[in-house]
Design an enzyme around this catalytic site. Sequence first.
Site, PDB file in Angstrom:
ATOM      1  N   HIS A  41      -4.828  30.083   5.591  1.00  0.00           N
ATOM      2  CA  HIS A  41      -4.253  30.873   6.877  1.00  0.00           C
ATOM      3  C   HIS A  41      -5.345  31.897   7.229  1.00  0.00           C
ATOM      4  CE1 HIS A  41      -0.894  28.543   6.501  1.00  0.00           C
ATOM      5  NE2 HIS A  41      -0.275  29.172   5.284  1.00  0.00           N
TER       6      HIS A  41
ATOM      7  N   GLU B  99       1.640  35.922   3.898  1.00  0.00           N
ATOM      8  CA  GLU B  99       2.928  35.349   3.554  1.00  0.00           C
ATOM      9  C   GLU B  99       3.321  35.555   2.135  1.00  0.00           C
ATOM     10  OE1 GLU B  99       2.950  31.013   4.273  1.00  0.00           O
ATOM     11  OE2 GLU B  99       1.293  30.879   3.141  1.00  0.00           O
TER      12      GLU B  99
ATOM     13  N   HIS C  38      -4.122  27.783  -0.841  1.00  0.00           N
ATOM     14  CA  HIS C  38      -3.149  27.592  -1.743  1.00  0.00           C
ATOM     15  C   HIS C  38      -2.172  26.142  -1.378  1.00  0.00           C
ATOM     16  CE1 HIS C  38      -1.778  29.267   2.264  1.00  0.00           C
ATOM     17  NE2 HIS C  38      -0.595  28.666   2.126  1.00  0.00           N
TER      18      HIS C  38
ATOM     19  N   ARG D 262      -5.822  22.987   7.060  1.00  0.00           N
ATOM     20  CA  ARG D 262      -5.525  22.008   5.898  1.00  0.00           C
ATOM     21  C   ARG D 262      -6.993  21.469   5.406  1.00  0.00           C
ATOM     22  NH1 ARG D 262      -2.997  17.920   8.472  1.00  0.00           N
ATOM     23  NH2 ARG D 262      -1.333  19.021   8.542  1.00  0.00           N
TER      24      ARG D 262
END
Length: 269
Positions: free
Chosen positions: A57, A76, A134, A154
């Site tokens: 991200h 996050e 991740h 992605r």
Amino acid sequence: MIKLNPIESKKIWGYELWLASTHPNGLQEDFKAACKGDHPLLVKIIQANDTLSIQVHPDDDWAVKLEGSGNRGKTECWYVLDAADDAKLVYGIKKGYTNEVLAKAIQNNDLEKYLEFVNVKKGDFIYIPAGTVHAIGSGLRLLEVQQSCDLTYRLYDWGRGREVHIEKGLSVIKYEDMMPVAPFAGEFDCKYFSLETVNVKGGWSILATNGNEPKDVQLLYVISSQKAVIKTGKDKFPTTINAEEIYAILPGEKITIEGTAQIMRIRAK
């Protein structure tokens, strides 16, 4: 105080429950009304029955640079609610490789040897700053607290044929020291949010700080509960709480939980 109803999003690998969201891709109107605007956090349950894609991200600056003004980055964290015995995560990428090398590995379906894998178990905590490569492995159920952002690049999808975003994804990767995966210490604090577990045995109360910004609305997520109830000073009758429920606590409210429960208190910065 508002009990929020989750919004389910089915995925090829399992599903997400958006528990607390003012994001347009999963908007809870009552939460947005309570916040009087856009809350900076998004809280989810992730049920991974299969492995998610290898992804990354952007941070706040890259989100604006690549997607336009008004976009946030996505830092996050995950709290492991349940895990299969052999559950794993992809947690970072090995250092020392150029973007050209990684791009070629992606195109040749050979990225796995460049990834860092880590075993995880119930109760573990994982911090994923924006820019961290991740992936969530199969057999995991996680509580995710993140910036309110739905931007995912992605990099690799295990041959499932979905779109990948190689150029954007590689451009936002950061190679920084990783916080070790470990059982949650009870408190965590970063630039965007803070988390705190509260073990209620008998009773616990908070008086939420007054404020006029959306971030001043706090969230209480119920990890586990045994004959526990929640009430405000205005309630004639308390509300029974159950595991995996979440409550939005408005600024200035006094909340009391009675009984036996484990609560995750979530606050935005």
